[in-house]
Design a protein around this motif. Structure first.
Motif, mmCIF file in Angstrom:
data_model
loop_
_atom_site.group_PDB
_atom_site.id
_atom_site.type_symbol
_atom_site.label_atom_id
_atom_site.label_comp_id
_atom_site.label_asym_id
_atom_site.label_seq_id
_atom_site.Cartn_x
_atom_site.Cartn_y
_atom_site.Cartn_z
ATOM 1 N N SER A 125 1.010 -1.216 -0.336
ATOM 2 C CA SER A 125 0.126 0.071 -0.219
ATOM 3 C C SER A 125 1.019 1.258 -0.442
ATOM 4 C CB SER A 125 -0.766 0.005 1.314
ATOM 5 O OG SER A 125 -0.006 0.054 2.575
ATOM 6 N N GLY A 126 1.833 1.429 0.849
ATOM 7 C CA GLY A 126 3.388 2.240 1.038
ATOM 8 C C GLY A 126 3.613 2.800 -0.362
ATOM 9 N N ILE A 127 4.068 1.540 -1.171
ATOM 10 C CA ILE A 127 4.268 1.775 -2.761
ATOM 11 C C ILE A 127 3.489 1.962 -3.212
ATOM 12 C CG2 ILE A 127 5.997 0.889 -4.850
ATOM 13 C CD1 ILE A 127 7.425 1.230 -1.929
ATOM 14 N N ALA A 128 2.044 1.844 -3.135
ATOM 15 C CA ALA A 128 1.319 2.363 -4.529
ATOM 16 C C ALA A 128 0.469 3.710 -3.939
ATOM 17 C CB ALA A 128 -0.111 1.579 -4.146
ATOM 18 N N ALA A 129 0.539 4.426 -2.568
ATOM 19 C CA ALA A 129 0.695 5.373 -2.906
ATOM 20 C C ALA A 129 1.423 6.849 -3.698
ATOM 21 C CB ALA A 129 0.725 6.034 -1.200
ATOM 22 N N VAL A 130 2.484 6.356 -3.076
ATOM 23 C CA VAL A 130 3.771 7.196 -3.521
ATOM 24 C C VAL A 130 3.694 7.235 -5.493
ATOM 25 C CG1 VAL A 130 6.348 7.157 -4.164
ATOM 26 C CG2 VAL A 130 5.429 6.543 -1.509
ATOM 27 N N LEU A 131 3.423 6.020 -5.640
ATOM 28 C CA LEU A 131 3.208 5.740 -7.708
ATOM 29 C C LEU A 131 2.697 6.865 -7.484
ATOM 30 C CD1 LEU A 131 4.351 2.368 -7.698
ATOM 31 C CD2 LEU A 131 5.633 4.463 -8.696
ATOM 32 N N SER A 132 1.373 7.056 -6.793
ATOM 33 C CA SER A 132 -0.124 7.395 -7.536
ATOM 34 C C SER A 132 -0.216 8.545 -7.042
ATOM 35 C CB SER A 132 -1.666 6.900 -6.309
ATOM 36 O OG SER A 132 -2.227 6.204 -6.286
ATOM 37 N N ALA A 133 1.250 9.535 -6.212
ATOM 38 C CA ALA A 133 1.545 10.895 -6.417
ATOM 39 C C ALA A 133 1.716 11.461 -7.269
ATOM 40 C CB ALA A 133 2.485 10.870 -5.167
ATOM 41 N N THR A 134 2.120 10.651 -8.657
ATOM 42 C CA THR A 134 2.712 10.659 -9.919
ATOM 43 C C THR A 134 1.890 11.504 -10.763
ATOM 44 O OG1 THR A 134 2.437 8.782 -10.722
ATOM 45 C CG2 THR A 134 4.810 9.433 -9.580
ATOM 46 N N GLY A 135 0.644 11.882 -10.278
ATOM 47 C CA GLY A 135 -0.647 12.329 -11.167
ATOM 48 C C GLY A 135 -0.149 13.745 -12.107
ATOM 49 N N PRO A 136 0.049 14.745 -11.275
ATOM 50 C CA PRO A 136 0.686 16.245 -11.348
ATOM 51 C C PRO A 136 1.613 16.099 -12.310
ATOM 52 C CG PRO A 136 0.833 15.567 -8.953
ATOM 53 C CD PRO A 136 0.377 14.478 -9.453
ATOM 54 N N MET A 137 2.406 15.118 -12.417
ATOM 55 C CA MET A 137 3.592 14.729 -12.995
ATOM 56 C C MET A 137 2.849 14.883 -14.985
ATOM 57 S SD MET A 137 6.609 13.628 -11.289
ATOM 58 C CE MET A 137 6.574 12.920 -9.412
ATOM 59 N N MET A 138 2.140 13.833 -14.605
ATOM 60 C CA MET A 138 1.047 13.131 -15.908
ATOM 61 C C MET A 138 0.432 14.016 -16.481
ATOM 62 S SD MET A 138 2.135 10.042 -15.797
ATOM 63 C CE MET A 138 2.693 9.069 -15.143
ATOM 64 N N ILE A 139 0.274 15.227 -15.524
ATOM 65 C CA ILE A 139 -1.112 16.290 -15.891
ATOM 66 C C ILE A 139 -0.055 17.407 -16.770
ATOM 67 C CG2 ILE A 139 -2.551 18.364 -14.858
ATOM 68 C CD1 ILE A 139 -3.324 16.439 -13.446
ATOM 69 N N LEU A 140 1.632 17.626 -16.230
ATOM 70 C CA LEU A 140 1.967 18.679 -17.219
ATOM 71 C C LEU A 140 2.631 18.038 -18.528
ATOM 72 C CD1 LEU A 140 3.639 20.503 -16.689
ATOM 73 C CD2 LEU A 140 5.520 19.420 -15.608
ATOM 74 N N LEU A 141 2.459 16.458 -18.287
ATOM 75 C CA LEU A 141 3.461 16.051 -19.412
ATOM 76 C C LEU A 141 2.031 16.018 -20.496
ATOM 77 C CD1 LEU A 141 4.855 12.910 -18.238
ATOM 78 C CD2 LEU A 141 6.145 14.459 -19.086
ATOM 79 N N ILE A 142 1.025 15.483 -20.349
ATOM 80 C CA ILE A 142 -0.241 16.046 -21.101
ATOM 81 C C ILE A 142 0.126 17.292 -21.631
ATOM 82 C CG2 ILE A 142 -2.439 15.637 -21.598
ATOM 83 C CD1 ILE A 142 -2.225 13.564 -19.586
ATOM 84 N N GLN A 143 -0.009 18.013 -20.995
ATOM 85 C CA GLN A 143 -0.747 19.334 -21.462
ATOM 86 C C GLN A 143 0.328 20.035 -22.187
ATOM 87 O OE1 GLN A 143 -0.626 21.098 -17.755
ATOM 88 N NE2 GLN A 143 -2.586 21.876 -17.666
ATOM 89 N N THR A 144 1.935 19.608 -21.944
ATOM 90 C CA THR A 144 3.213 19.250 -22.643
ATOM 91 C C THR A 144 2.935 19.165 -24.403
ATOM 92 O OG1 THR A 144 4.342 20.545 -20.795
ATOM 93 C CG2 THR A 144 5.687 19.725 -22.967
ATOM 94 N N PHE A 145 2.602 17.938 -23.794
ATOM 95 C CA PHE A 145 3.075 17.650 -25.345
ATOM 96 C C PHE A 145 2.210 17.125 -25.857
ATOM 97 C CE2 PHE A 145 6.360 15.759 -22.620
ATOM 98 C CZ PHE A 145 7.979 16.181 -23.345
ATOM 99 N N ILE A 146 0.680 17.069 -25.939
ATOM 100 C CA ILE A 146 -0.327 17.260 -26.145
ATOM 101 C C ILE A 146 -0.717 18.832 -26.402
ATOM 102 C CG2 ILE A 146 -3.070 16.080 -26.030
ATOM 103 C CD1 ILE A 146 -1.856 14.070 -25.030
ATOM 104 N N PHE A 147 -1.428 19.063 -25.506
ATOM 105 C CA PHE A 147 -1.979 20.669 -25.332
ATOM 106 C C PHE A 147 -0.622 21.814 -25.714
ATOM 107 C CE2 PHE A 147 -4.833 17.974 -22.745
ATOM 108 C CZ PHE A 147 -5.694 17.606 -24.025
ATOM 109 N N ARG A 148 0.887 21.495 -25.807
ATOM 110 C CA ARG A 148 1.527 22.400 -26.765
ATOM 111 C C ARG A 148 1.384 23.295 -25.661
ATOM 112 N NH1 ARG A 148 4.736 18.951 -29.703
ATOM 113 N NH2 ARG A 148 3.430 17.714 -30.551
ATOM 114 N N GLU A 149 1.386 23.542 -24.109
ATOM 115 C CA GLU A 149 1.159 24.363 -23.190
ATOM 116 C C GLU A 149 2.660 24.433 -22.558
ATOM 117 O OE1 GLU A 149 -1.472 23.914 -20.031
ATOM 118 O OE2 GLU A 149 -3.158 23.974 -21.489
ATOM 119 N N LYS A 150 3.365 24.932 -22.611
ATOM 120 C CA LYS A 150 4.734 25.726 -21.819
ATOM 121 C C LYS A 150 5.076 25.311 -20.836
ATOM 122 C CE LYS A 150 5.898 29.354 -25.456
ATOM 123 N NZ LYS A 150 6.664 30.657 -26.013
#
Length: 302
Positions: A89-114
């Protein structure tokens, strides 16, 4: 009251990972149990919102609720529940904290936001932490299922990121509707989709669903994890700003790791600990600009 509610929310979200693990380890089918959790929690919350006049039944026939539920609930938690059969459960929680990074990558590489240099540094730090965490499998348990479980959680966070970005648009469409009602509707759809997935992939044994641990896990996740936890989150959004409540991602993983170790005897190696701290530091860097802006804004009193 704001700070008190914030820490209660962090504690609740930190405990949900262990509650999932306890239920799954006790024999609860991952997809069925997650479907029950989210459909019932969403249903009860939606009824409550209807009684208060803050939701209409017509909301449930909108495609926006289906698409939100597909990303925020179905994709995120189908992978998480399945993965917690093999990942603690601890490792699952830590990996789940990557959500904001995924949002940033999608905004950058798909929506072309700086994005800023701080965010770039945060992504590099965060994914370095992910690599450290995954490499710990060679010192902890050289299990293919363990590695696959970690990867599934990360894929679930991609789904979460897509759902979160889409939800911003949905909130703009339904400005007159309570965010809690919108969340309840998407949870119902997500729960229903999890039911469908369970019917095609799982063999349900009644005995496995009526044990004390499974029922206790479900009740805790429905009432405390979904209804109370998410209500506190939206209360904090309404009384502060959208960024401040999201900082639970920096605190809850540490709570989850500690509780998993103390209550469920989950092993923690030094490499796992380093990876966990690195991921959390990366997540903070990714959101540093938003956090700094949020701190400059005045928060509303209770």
């Amino acid at each position: 009251m704001i700070i008190f509610n914030f820490f209660i929310m962090c504690f609740i979200f930190g405990t949900t990972f262990l509650a999932i693990k306890i239920g799954v380890d006790a024999g609860a089918p991952p997809f069925m149990s997650s479907g029950i959790r989210f459909f019932l929690a969403g249903f009860v919350l939606f009824i409550m919102m209807m009684k208060k006049g803050k939701a209409k039944i017509s909301l449930l026939v909108r495609k926006e609720m289906l698409l939100s539920g597909l990303g925020l609930t179905f994709g995120t938690f189908a992978t998480l529940y399945w993965a917690e059969q093999y990942v603690n459960s601890g490792i699952a929680a830590v990996l789940s904290a990557t959500g904001p990074m995924m949002i940033l990558l999608i905004q950058t590489f798909i929506f072309r936001e700086k994005f800023s240099n701080k965010s770039l540094i945060g992504c590099i730090i965060g994914f370095t932490g992910v690599i450290l965490l995954l490499s710990s499998s060679f010192t902890y348990e050289a299990s293919l299922h363990w590695i696959l479980g970690c990867i599934m959680i990360l894929l679930g966070e991609v789904s979460y990121a897509c759902g979160a970005l889409y939800s911003k648009r949905v909130i703009g469409i339904f400005k007159e509707t309570s965010p809690i009602a919108l969340n309840a509707a998407q949870m119902m759809y997500g729960g229903a989709l999890l039911f469908v997935l369970s019917l095609f992939t799982e063999k349900i044994a009644v005995d496995s669903m009526i044990s004390v641990k499974v029922i206790g896990s479900l009740l805790y996740l429905i009432i405390i994890g979904s209804m109370v936890g998410h209500s506190l989150f939206y209360w904090l959004v309404a009384n502060t700003n959208p960024v401040f409540p999201s900082t639970w991602l920096y605190i809850s993983p540490l709570i989850a790791i500690t509780l998993g170790s103390l209550l469920n005897h989950e092993a923690i190696t030094w490499l796992m600990a380093v990876g966990a701290v690195t991921i959390i530091c990366g997540t903070i860097f990714v959101n540093l600009d938003s956090l700094q802006k949020a701190m400059k804004k005045k928060t509303s009193p209770f």
